[in-house]
Design an enzyme around this catalytic site. Structure first.
Site: not given
Length: 287
Positions: A98, A173, A241
């Site tokens: 990701t 995502k 993150k």
């Protein structure tokens, strides 16, 4: 399977994902920054390990990556001993990290110069999804190499979908993480409300999970939240993150993410309270 596949990055997701490839009959070579983890994987699954991404990628048909963040990804893909340095023209590089859409587009361009295809393919489903081979894979890139790589990815996926050009997988995502952030905060508030109201929170979850409030988070994390158990793999540090990537992208494209901004700060509170390695359902601890 006759295809040769390298898998770079053997964390909580990559380790079982690479294992599914070996179980499906692929000829698998692995690389991990700490060689001990690669040795552990080989001892468990067979196959081979290599000392650098380039060495692992040499003579492979497909190279899959699953590392930590943009910096890790760019080093593993583009560094002097990175994957592209070892790959041959006509092969396919797939990234399950990701990361940002910018990183994906940078690697896509570098790969294209070498005649190598690149697919950004972040996953959802967590550690359990990786272990059970039931991940959702969101892909960006060109259609022909996607079709070639799809059977490889299907080794550990329940759904593998091409959503657009380079970066589209990472952008999808981001949508996934935005939705999860809001859902987990709402679930936390609902459970905390039920407890304050003197209700049996587990019984409440049993009832409302059969109606319009149902979600994956409720089904898989609701009762463990009631029990205050937060050891399910996807840590708060990683969620922050990911949400940081979402918020940066929103600045560029003009999207408004007021709830995501708030929940990101709430996760910051959990970090400050010592919950950096708690899983994302630990938002309830604030309440």
């Amino acid at each position: 399977m006759s295809a040769k596949v390298a898998f770079l990055g053997l964390g909580v997701m990559g380790f079982p994902m690479a294992g599914h490839l070996k179980a499906k009959g692929y000829d698998v070579t692995v690389y991990n920054r700490s060689p001990e983890k690669a040795k552990l994987w080989v001892d468990k699954h067979g196959g081979k390990s290599a000392p650098t991404p380039a060495a692992a990628a040499k003579d492979q048909d497909f190279v899959m990556m699953c590392v930590g963040n943009d910096n890790d990804l760019l080093a593993v893909a583009l560094g002097p001993d990175g994957a592209l340095a070892g790959m041959a023209k006509g092969t396919v590089l797939v990234d399950h990290t990701t990361a940002s859409a910018d990183a994906a587009r940078k690697i896509y361009a570098a790969a294209k110069e070498k005649g190598i295809a690149f697919i950004d393919a972040p996953v959802s489903g967590g550690q359990a999804g990786a272990e059970n081979g039931k991940l959702t894979v969101m892909c960006g890139g060109d259609a022909a190499p996607f079709e070639r790589a799809k059977p490889v990815m299907d080794s550990y996926a329940k759904m593998t979908t091409l959503l657009g050009g380079s970066g589209a997988g990472q952008l999808t995502k981001m949508v996934n993480q935005i939705c999860i952030a809001g859902l987990v905060q709402a679930l936390s508030e609902g459970i905390a409300f039920a407890e304050k109201a003197g209700l049996d929170a587990n019984l409440v979850l049993d009832v409302i999970s059969k109606g319009a409030a149902q979600s994956w988070q409720m089904e898989n994390r609701g009762k463990t939240m009631v029990e205050r158990k937060f050891n399910f793999g996807f840590a708060v540090d990683w969620m922050r993150k990911d949400l940081g990537i979402c918020l940066e992208e929103a600045k560029r494209n003009g999207a408004k993410l007021p709830i995501t901004e708030i929940v990101d700060k709430y996760y910051g509170d959990v970090q400050k309270a010592g919950g950096t390695r708690f899983d994302t359902s630990s938002l309830i601890t604030r309440l």
